[in-house]
Design a protein around this motif. Structure first.
Motif, PDB file in Angstrom:
ATOM      1  N   ALA A 171       0.809  -1.216   0.000  1.00  0.00           N
ATOM      2  CA  ALA A 171       0.000   0.000   0.000  1.00  0.00           C
ATOM      3  C   ALA A 171       0.843   1.267   0.000  1.00  0.00           C
ATOM      4  CB  ALA A 171      -0.916   0.014   1.226  1.00  0.00           C
ATOM      5  N   SER A 172       2.135   1.146   0.298  1.00  0.00           N
ATOM      6  CA  SER A 172       2.969   2.342   0.398  1.00  0.00           C
ATOM      7  C   SER A 172       3.018   3.125  -0.910  1.00  0.00           C
ATOM      8  CB  SER A 172       4.388   1.955   0.823  1.00  0.00           C
ATOM      9  OG  SER A 172       4.970   1.067  -0.123  1.00  0.00           O
ATOM     10  N   ASP A 173       2.762   2.465  -2.027  1.00  0.00           N
ATOM     11  CA  ASP A 173       2.757   3.147  -3.320  1.00  0.00           C
ATOM     12  C   ASP A 173       1.354   3.561  -3.768  1.00  0.00           C
ATOM     13  OD1 ASP A 173       5.519   2.849  -3.621  1.00  0.00           O
ATOM     14  OD2 ASP A 173       5.296   0.853  -4.506  1.00  0.00           O
ATOM     15  N   TRP A 174       0.360   3.282  -2.938  1.00  0.00           N
ATOM     16  CA  TRP A 174      -1.024   3.584  -3.304  1.00  0.00           C
ATOM     17  C   TRP A 174      -1.364   4.993  -2.836  1.00  0.00           C
ATOM     18  CZ3 TRP A 174      -4.625   1.315  -6.318  1.00  0.00           C
ATOM     19  CH2 TRP A 174      -5.945   1.741  -6.199  1.00  0.00           C
ATOM     20  N   THR A 175      -1.268   5.960  -3.727  1.00  0.00           N
ATOM     21  CA  THR A 175      -1.489   7.368  -3.388  1.00  0.00           C
ATOM     22  C   THR A 175      -2.619   7.947  -4.241  1.00  0.00           C
ATOM     23  OG1 THR A 175       0.258   8.001  -4.947  1.00  0.00           O
ATOM     24  CG2 THR A 175       0.878   7.728  -2.623  1.00  0.00           C
ATOM     25  N   LEU A 176      -3.683   7.188  -4.388  1.00  0.00           N
ATOM     26  CA  LEU A 176      -4.788   7.601  -5.243  1.00  0.00           C
ATOM     27  C   LEU A 176      -5.424   8.896  -4.760  1.00  0.00           C
ATOM     28  CD1 LEU A 176      -6.741   6.792  -7.612  1.00  0.00           C
ATOM     29  CD2 LEU A 176      -8.202   5.789  -5.841  1.00  0.00           C
ATOM     30  N   ARG A 177      -5.662   9.792  -5.691  1.00  0.00           N
ATOM     31  CA  ARG A 177      -6.414  11.018  -5.434  1.00  0.00           C
ATOM     32  C   ARG A 177      -7.659  11.008  -6.296  1.00  0.00           C
ATOM     33  NH1 ARG A 177      -2.632  14.888  -7.761  1.00  0.00           N
ATOM     34  NH2 ARG A 177      -4.212  16.459  -7.324  1.00  0.00           N
ATOM     35  N   VAL A 178      -8.757  11.465  -5.713  1.00  0.00           N
ATOM     36  CA  VAL A 178     -10.035  11.522  -6.423  1.00  0.00           C
ATOM     37  C   VAL A 178     -10.506  12.963  -6.460  1.00  0.00           C
ATOM     38  CG1 VAL A 178     -12.434  10.760  -6.476  1.00  0.00           C
ATOM     39  CG2 VAL A 178     -10.642   9.183  -5.700  1.00  0.00           C
ATOM     40  N   ALA A 179     -10.725  13.480  -7.654  1.00  0.00           N
ATOM     41  CA  ALA A 179     -11.226  14.840  -7.833  1.00  0.00           C
ATOM     42  C   ALA A 179     -12.699  14.787  -8.189  1.00  0.00           C
ATOM     43  CB  ALA A 179     -10.445  15.556  -8.928  1.00  0.00           C
ATOM     44  N   VAL A 180     -13.506  15.517  -7.438  1.00  0.00           N
ATOM     45  CA  VAL A 180     -14.927  15.674  -7.756  1.00  0.00           C
ATOM     46  C   VAL A 180     -15.057  16.968  -8.558  1.00  0.00           C
ATOM     47  CG1 VAL A 180     -17.258  15.927  -6.816  1.00  0.00           C
ATOM     48  CG2 VAL A 180     -15.572  14.489  -5.625  1.00  0.00           C
ATOM     49  N   VAL A 181     -15.468  16.835  -9.817  1.00  0.00           N
ATOM     50  CA  VAL A 181     -15.496  17.995 -10.713  1.00  0.00           C
ATOM     51  C   VAL A 181     -16.875  18.133 -11.334  1.00  0.00           C
ATOM     52  CG1 VAL A 181     -13.036  17.743 -11.232  1.00  0.00           C
ATOM     53  CG2 VAL A 181     -14.728  16.669 -12.732  1.00  0.00           C
ATOM     54  N   THR A 182     -17.156  19.313 -11.853  1.00  0.00           N
ATOM     55  CA  THR A 182     -18.403  19.546 -12.567  1.00  0.00           C
ATOM     56  C   THR A 182     -18.325  18.888 -13.944  1.00  0.00           C
ATOM     57  OG1 THR A 182     -17.638  21.592 -13.571  1.00  0.00           O
ATOM     58  CG2 THR A 182     -18.685  21.751 -11.383  1.00  0.00           C
ATOM     59  N   PRO A 183     -19.472  18.614 -14.565  1.00  0.00           N
ATOM     60  CA  PRO A 183     -19.441  18.062 -15.926  1.00  0.00           C
ATOM     61  C   PRO A 183     -18.676  18.943 -16.908  1.00  0.00           C
ATOM     62  CG  PRO A 183     -21.616  17.771 -14.970  1.00  0.00           C
ATOM     63  CD  PRO A 183     -20.832  18.630 -14.008  1.00  0.00           C
ATOM     64  N   ASP A 184     -18.774  20.266 -16.750  1.00  0.00           N
ATOM     65  CA  ASP A 184     -18.039  21.164 -17.654  1.00  0.00           C
ATOM     66  C   ASP A 184     -16.536  21.009 -17.473  1.00  0.00           C
ATOM     67  OD1 ASP A 184     -20.367  22.135 -18.720  1.00  0.00           O
ATOM     68  OD2 ASP A 184     -20.407  23.963 -17.499  1.00  0.00           O
ATOM     69  N   ALA A 185     -16.094  20.917 -16.217  1.00  0.00           N
ATOM     70  CA  ALA A 185     -14.665  20.731 -15.968  1.00  0.00           C
ATOM     71  C   ALA A 185     -14.199  19.379 -16.499  1.00  0.00           C
ATOM     72  CB  ALA A 185     -14.377  20.850 -14.475  1.00  0.00           C
ATOM     73  N   ALA A 186     -15.044  18.358 -16.353  1.00  0.00           N
ATOM     74  CA  ALA A 186     -14.687  17.041 -16.881  1.00  0.00           C
ATOM     75  C   ALA A 186     -14.573  17.080 -18.394  1.00  0.00           C
ATOM     76  CB  ALA A 186     -15.730  16.018 -16.447  1.00  0.00           C
ATOM     77  N   ALA A 187     -15.456  17.828 -19.038  1.00  0.00           N
ATOM     78  CA  ALA A 187     -15.398  17.947 -20.497  1.00  0.00           C
ATOM     79  C   ALA A 187     -14.105  18.619 -20.942  1.00  0.00           C
ATOM     80  CB  ALA A 187     -16.610  18.725 -21.003  1.00  0.00           C
ATOM     81  N   GLU A 188     -13.624  19.584 -20.175  1.00  0.00           N
ATOM     82  CA  GLU A 188     -12.358  20.238 -20.502  1.00  0.00           C
ATOM     83  C   GLU A 188     -11.197  19.257 -20.400  1.00  0.00           C
ATOM     84  OE1 GLU A 188     -11.737  23.720 -18.193  1.00  0.00           O
ATOM     85  OE2 GLU A 188     -13.596  24.708 -18.847  1.00  0.00           O
ATOM     86  N   VAL A 189     -11.228  18.401 -19.382  1.00  0.00           N
ATOM     87  CA  VAL A 189     -10.188  17.381 -19.256  1.00  0.00           C
ATOM     88  C   VAL A 189     -10.251  16.422 -20.439  1.00  0.00           C
ATOM     89  CG1 VAL A 189      -9.338  15.460 -17.851  1.00  0.00           C
ATOM     90  CG2 VAL A 189     -10.184  17.535 -16.736  1.00  0.00           C
ATOM     91  N   ALA A 190     -11.468  16.026 -20.806  1.00  0.00           N
ATOM     92  CA  ALA A 190     -11.632  15.096 -21.915  1.00  0.00           C
ATOM     93  C   ALA A 190     -11.126  15.685 -23.223  1.00  0.00           C
ATOM     94  CB  ALA A 190     -13.104  14.705 -22.047  1.00  0.00           C
ATOM     95  N   ALA A 191     -11.270  17.002 -23.393  1.00  0.00           N
ATOM     96  CA  ALA A 191     -10.841  17.660 -24.622  1.00  0.00           C
ATOM     97  C   ALA A 191      -9.340  17.922 -24.651  1.00  0.00           C
ATOM     98  CB  ALA A 191     -11.600  18.968 -24.802  1.00  0.00           C
ATOM     99  N   SER A 192      -8.670  17.732 -23.523  1.00  0.00           N
ATOM    100  CA  SER A 192      -7.225  17.969 -23.456  1.00  0.00           C
ATOM    101  C   SER A 192      -6.475  16.744 -23.976  1.00  0.00           C
ATOM    102  CB  SER A 192      -6.807  18.273 -22.016  1.00  0.00           C
ATOM    103  OG  SER A 192      -6.894  17.106 -21.218  1.00  0.00           O
ATOM    104  N   ASP A 193      -5.158  16.803 -23.910  1.00  0.00           N
ATOM    105  CA  ASP A 193      -4.347  15.683 -24.385  1.00  0.00           C
ATOM    106  C   ASP A 193      -3.837  14.810 -23.241  1.00  0.00           C
ATOM    107  OD1 ASP A 193      -2.577  17.430 -23.251  1.00  0.00           O
ATOM    108  OD2 ASP A 193      -1.246  17.598 -24.993  1.00  0.00           O
ATOM    109  N   VAL A 194      -4.438  14.912 -22.065  1.00  0.00           N
ATOM    110  CA  VAL A 194      -4.008  14.104 -20.936  1.00  0.00           C
ATOM    111  C   VAL A 194      -4.231  12.626 -21.255  1.00  0.00           C
ATOM    112  CG1 VAL A 194      -6.247  14.261 -19.770  1.00  0.00           C
ATOM    113  CG2 VAL A 194      -4.198  13.756 -18.448  1.00  0.00           C
ATOM    114  N   PRO A 195      -3.260  11.752 -20.972  1.00  0.00           N
ATOM    115  CA  PRO A 195      -3.473  10.312 -21.177  1.00  0.00           C
ATOM    116  C   PRO A 195      -4.579   9.804 -20.261  1.00  0.00           C
ATOM    117  CG  PRO A 195      -1.131  10.821 -20.940  1.00  0.00           C
ATOM    118  CD  PRO A 195      -1.882  12.059 -20.556  1.00  0.00           C
ATOM    119  N   VAL A 196      -5.318   8.794 -20.736  1.00  0.00           N
ATOM    120  CA  VAL A 196      -6.424   8.252 -19.958  1.00  0.00           C
ATOM    121  C   VAL A 196      -6.253   6.751 -19.786  1.00  0.00           C
ATOM    122  CG1 VAL A 196      -8.087  10.036 -20.563  1.00  0.00           C
ATOM    123  CG2 VAL A 196      -7.812   8.056 -22.060  1.00  0.00           C
TER     124      VAL A 196
END
Length: 354
Positions: A171-196
């Motif tokens: 578990a020492s490497d388990w550093t999961l972060r969860v972001a609660v975002v609006t649908p508009d903010a999620a759409a901006e992430v989806a439109a970016s070039d971030v790997p998924v």
């Protein structure tokens, strides 16, 4: 439909988020390295009102009174016999307590909380449709979240107890972060070039970190069996439903079942599905709760087995007449809690009230 549905290779799940984008193992490497983001599809329940933290503290397993804004924790709702009914990731922003749970548990959790309000100054709402939950292990997670939850699983939380006796817990490497975002903010992430990455990638990493989830829970599960005292139970807080069982099993040791990680034989290219019986010879000794192909460990799984099972036994899982053998890696030991240095907890009737 998931927010990344337009990405090349998208393969969705019934819940909407991507299972994968055509390369689950490659996505897993990117996710583990902190380069990729994954849509989690979590349910979002909010609790507002001046009594929210003291109220939640009185009915769930974690110490929540005095929780400072931005501090992440985890809590469980137990039945009167100490069995797990709900699990929630918890963070408070100073005005609202955010409870993040599995999508199909949000409405039942909100309904149960509403039934427990009585005359207290709290308001409960299932706001799953208003937000999107995105997760990751690095800077790929969006910074403009409405609220962010950081998984406490990487170490034993204050008031908790870890049964897995290891110098280097995975578990020492388990550093999961969860972001609660609006649908508009999620759409901006989806439109970016971030790997998924898809949920299959996250599930493999979860198994390797021995991280329990509601998917590992059945109608008999108590927290000790999954080593969930590590992050979701405060052992010296006051009374709550199921506390007597938590104290009794911890004091006496030896929960009736225990979680193990299975290293599965992948020679036949068969990966057992959750729910597959785990056999010692021809005798059923447990059931598989999760399985995935890990990018380093190969096929792995989590299973809840009988406490008395020999930890060195080679196990069998049968899938369409194909026998998959499995070696165990101990998570919860056979003598869990039965050591001299385990703190003795008060029984329910002995809790001092101020």
């Amino acid at each position: 439909m998931g927010v990344f549905a337009d990405r090349l290779g998208f393969v969705g799940t019934d819940a909407g988020p991507a299972a994968h984008f055509g390369n689950p193992v490659g996505e897993q490497r990117a996710l583990a390295a902190g380069r990729a983001v994954v849509e989690l599809g979590l349910g979002v329940v909010t609790v507002t009102g001046p009594d929210r933290l003291s109220w939640l503290n009185s009915i769930t397993s974690q110490l929540l009174t005095g929780l400072t804004p931005g501090t992440s924790t985890e809590t469980l709702v137990l039945d009167a016999s100490g069995r797990v009914e709900h699990a929630a990731r918890v963070v408070d922003d100073g005005a609202t307590t955010w409870l993040l749970t599995e999508a199909d548990d949000a409405a039942p959790l909100a309904a149960w909380l509403t039934s427990m309000r009585f005359m207290l100054r709290v308001e409960v709402a299932d706001r799953s449709g208003d937000f999107v939950t995105l997760g990751g292990f690095g800077t790929a997670v969006p910074a403009d979240a409405v609220v962010e939850w950081a998984d406490p699983w990487s170490s034993v939380t204050p008031g908790g107890w870890g049964y897995a006796a290891l110098e280097a817990h995975p578990a020492s490497d388990w550093t999961l972060r969860v972001a609660v975002v609006t649908p508009d903010a999620a759409a901006e992430v989806a439109a970016s070039d971030v790997p998924v990455a898809g949920l299959l990638a996250l599930e493999a990493l979860r198994i390797a970190a021995w991280r329990p989830a509601l998917s590992d829970v059945d109608e008999r599960t108590i927290p000790h069996e999954l080593d969930w005292l590590r992050s979701a139970v405060h052992l010296s807080k006051g009374c709550y439903r199921g506390q007597e069982t938590v104290a009794k099993v911890h004091n006496l040791g030896r929960p009736p079942r225990r979680l193990v990680m299975l290293h599965l034989d992948g020679s036949d290219g068969v990966l057992p599905v959750p729910g597959t019986p785990v056999l010692d010879g021809d005798k059923e000794v447990g059931r598989l709760s999760a399985a995935a192909l890990h990018h380093e460990l190969g096929p792995v799984g989590l299973a809840v087995v009988k406490r008395s099972l020999d930890p060195t036994a080679t196990l069998r899982l049968v899938v369409d007449d194909v026998v998959v053998t499995a070696a165990q890696e101990t998570i919860v030991p056979t003598d869990a809690g039965a050591t001299a240095d385990v703190p003795r907890l008060p029984r329910l009737g002995a809790v001092r009230r101020s």
